[in-house]
Design an enzyme around this catalytic site. Structure first.
Site, PDB file in Angstrom:
ATOM      1  N   THR A  99       0.867  -1.182   0.000  1.00 17.21           N
ATOM      2  CA  THR A  99       0.000   0.000   0.000  1.00 17.21           C
ATOM      3  C   THR A  99       0.897   1.223   0.000  1.00 17.21           C
ATOM      4  O   THR A  99       1.561   1.516   0.988  1.00 17.21           O
ATOM      5  CB  THR A  99      -0.920  -0.010   1.231  1.00 17.21           C
ATOM      6  OG1 THR A  99      -1.803  -1.127   1.125  1.00 17.21           O
ATOM      7  CG2 THR A  99      -1.753   1.264   1.300  1.00 17.21           C
ATOM      8  N   LYS A 174      -7.723   1.521  -2.440  1.00 16.24           N
ATOM      9  CA  LYS A 174      -7.313   1.138  -1.079  1.00 16.24           C
ATOM     10  C   LYS A 174      -7.423   2.353  -0.146  1.00 16.24           C
ATOM     11  O   LYS A 174      -7.810   2.219   1.017  1.00 16.24           O
ATOM     12  CB  LYS A 174      -5.880   0.597  -1.096  1.00 16.24           C
ATOM     13  CG  LYS A 174      -5.311   0.198   0.276  1.00 16.24           C
ATOM     14  CD  LYS A 174      -5.905  -1.093   0.807  1.00 16.24           C
ATOM     15  CE  LYS A 174      -5.451  -1.430   2.223  1.00 16.24           C
ATOM     16  NZ  LYS A 174      -4.125  -2.055   2.302  1.00 16.24           N
ATOM     17  N   LYS A 242       0.695   5.119   8.403  1.00 10.92           N
ATOM     18  CA  LYS A 242       1.391   5.216   7.111  1.00 10.92           C
ATOM     19  C   LYS A 242       0.352   5.376   5.993  1.00 10.92           C
ATOM     20  O   LYS A 242       0.461   6.253   5.133  1.00 10.92           O
ATOM     21  CB  LYS A 242       2.236   3.951   6.904  1.00 10.92           C
ATOM     22  CG  LYS A 242       3.115   3.953   5.683  1.00 10.92           C
ATOM     23  CD  LYS A 242       2.576   3.097   4.545  1.00 10.92           C
ATOM     24  CE  LYS A 242       2.463   1.623   4.874  1.00 10.92           C
ATOM     25  NZ  LYS A 242       1.945   0.854   3.718  1.00 10.92           N
TER      26      LYS A 242
END
Lengths: 296, 296
Positions: A99, A174, A242
């Site tokens: 990701t 995502k 993150k």
């Protein structure tokens, strides 16, 4: 699906079982991991081969999969003299399951294109359990012809593999998931902490309200552990931070406002500072006052 | 369930079909509504009787149900010389289906007790459709013996009737529901608006991420209309603001922090000021920038 020659780079809690599923599905797998001991252990368990650099792992492969941490980690294993792209043959396909930012995805698609290599950004959801059970959801960005070739290989560890649009679209999808999940968990945490403070039987409250408009996967799967103060599992706060940083940066770029995601990101930062970075994202409830019962 | 003599006070979009279900279940129903025309229309449709005051409606009833707007409205029909309690016989039961403060619920329980009348606070969820289909979820506070007597009557319009604890517990449970729903809708709105701004096919994104950790009733039932900009239905922003004000006031009392619910309450206030108070709560997406496609 005929067996392919594959390479898998990054044998963490996600990558290790994913690469294992490739072996179980009959594919040839060569692995690379920055910590060599993990690659050794993986080879002992699954019987694949181990390479000294990402480029060497990728040299013979039709499909190269990356599953590492952040933008910098992906650059380190994909680009440069020892990176995967340097070793790949024309016509092969590079798939990034990490990701990361959408602009890195577009940059890699361009770099791959210059080598006549296909590229897909393909972040996953479903967590460690999804990786172990071969039941991940994979959100893919890239060209349709490349997707059609790679999807059957990813089926080894996926429940669903969907092409969302051009390069970067997998990462952007995502991000939508993470934005929605972050606010949803905080909303649930506020409701549950309020229930505790109100002196209600919070588990009974969940039973009743989960039948209606307040229902969510998070409520069904996390309310119980949130009320018990159990957070030593699942998707870590460090990873969510993150991901949310990536979302907030992309939001600036595309003109989105994310007031709640931004607030929740600050709450996660607090949790990290208090030493809770490895705890599950549901530990948001831990920073809310709860008059009785729940461990902080 | 043997037929009972009942009274129903408040024939709005919720109360009207709820009182209708009592008639259909064989109960005798006398109604009161502040706007007499609504009571007349109801009597024509369902064949019940109409009273000039709440006290008169309640005079013969074993069970009196109230379903009105806010604390002030409930006080007006329950207390005072013409209020329901003034007309009720000892041994009867007063049930308040309005969503109001927990301290009003406790006050009414005390006032009812002084008249030897049972009291239950019993806010509902399930919306207009739930009321019309007799499929409401009812969260009840009060004494168990009183609950046992009244629950079979409420079954006329409920899918589930649950005793949550002593007086006020029904209202507090409803607050948990509203706190959770408010943050959840904003999280979904932020995710969807981001998807639009990112140039993704937002409906396809919903299809993919609704299989996992981002899933919610709101996503399944509202994402489509949010993306279409359809808000002329459902649970109005005006009602949610009233409910969130109650939640925030109660939170001060019980020591809860509700940062996201507080923020979302401010967003709903903005929507009200812009004239959107009658729109569905999912109209939160309307205040977020969306580069292309969605009507503001």
């Amino acid at each position: 699906m005929s067996p392919s020659k594959t390479a898998f780079i990054g044998l963490g809690v996600m990558g290790s079982p994913m690469a294992g599923h490739l072996v179980k599905s009959g594919h040839k797998v060569t692995v690379f991991n920055r910590t060599p001991a993990k690659a050794e252990a993986w080879c002992e368990e699954y019987g694949g081969e181990r390479a000294a650099t990402p480029a060497q792992a990728a040299a013979e492969a039709d499909f190269v999969f990356i599953c590492v941490g952040n933008d910098e980690d992906v650059r380190a294993v994909a680009l440069g003299d020892t990176g995967a792209l340097a070793g790949m043959a024309a016509g092969a396909v590079l798939v990034d399951h990490s990701t990361v930012s959408a602009h890195l995805a577009r940059e890699l698609a361009e770099a791959a294109g210059a080598c006549d290599v296909g590229f897909l950004d393909a972040p996953v959801s479903g967590g460690q359990a999804g990786a172990e059970n071969g039941a991940l959801t994979i959100m893919v960005g890239g060209e349709e012809a490349v997707f059609e070739r790679a999807a059957p290989v990813m089926d080894a560890y996926a429940r669903a593999v969907t092409l969302m649009g051009p390069a970067g679209s997998g990462q952007l999808t995502k991000m939508v998931n993470q934005i929605t999940v972050a606010g949803l968990i905080e909303a649930l945490a506020e409701g549950l902490a309020f229930a505790v403070n109100a002196g209600l039987d919070a588990k009974k409250v969940v039973d009743v309200i989960s039948k209606g408009a307040a229902q969510s996967w998070q409520m069904e799967n996390r309310a119980g552990t949130m009320l018990e103060g159990e957070f030593d599992f699942g998707f870590a706060v460090d990873w969510m931070r993150k991901d949310l940083d990536i979302c907030l940066e992309e939001a600036k770029r595309n003109g989105s406002e994310l007031p709640v995601a931004e607030l929740v990101n600050r709450f996660y930062e607090e949790i990290q500072k208090a030493g809770g970075g490895r705890r599950d994202t549901s530990s948001l409830i831990g920073r809310l006052p709860r008059g009785n019962g729940v461990e902080k």
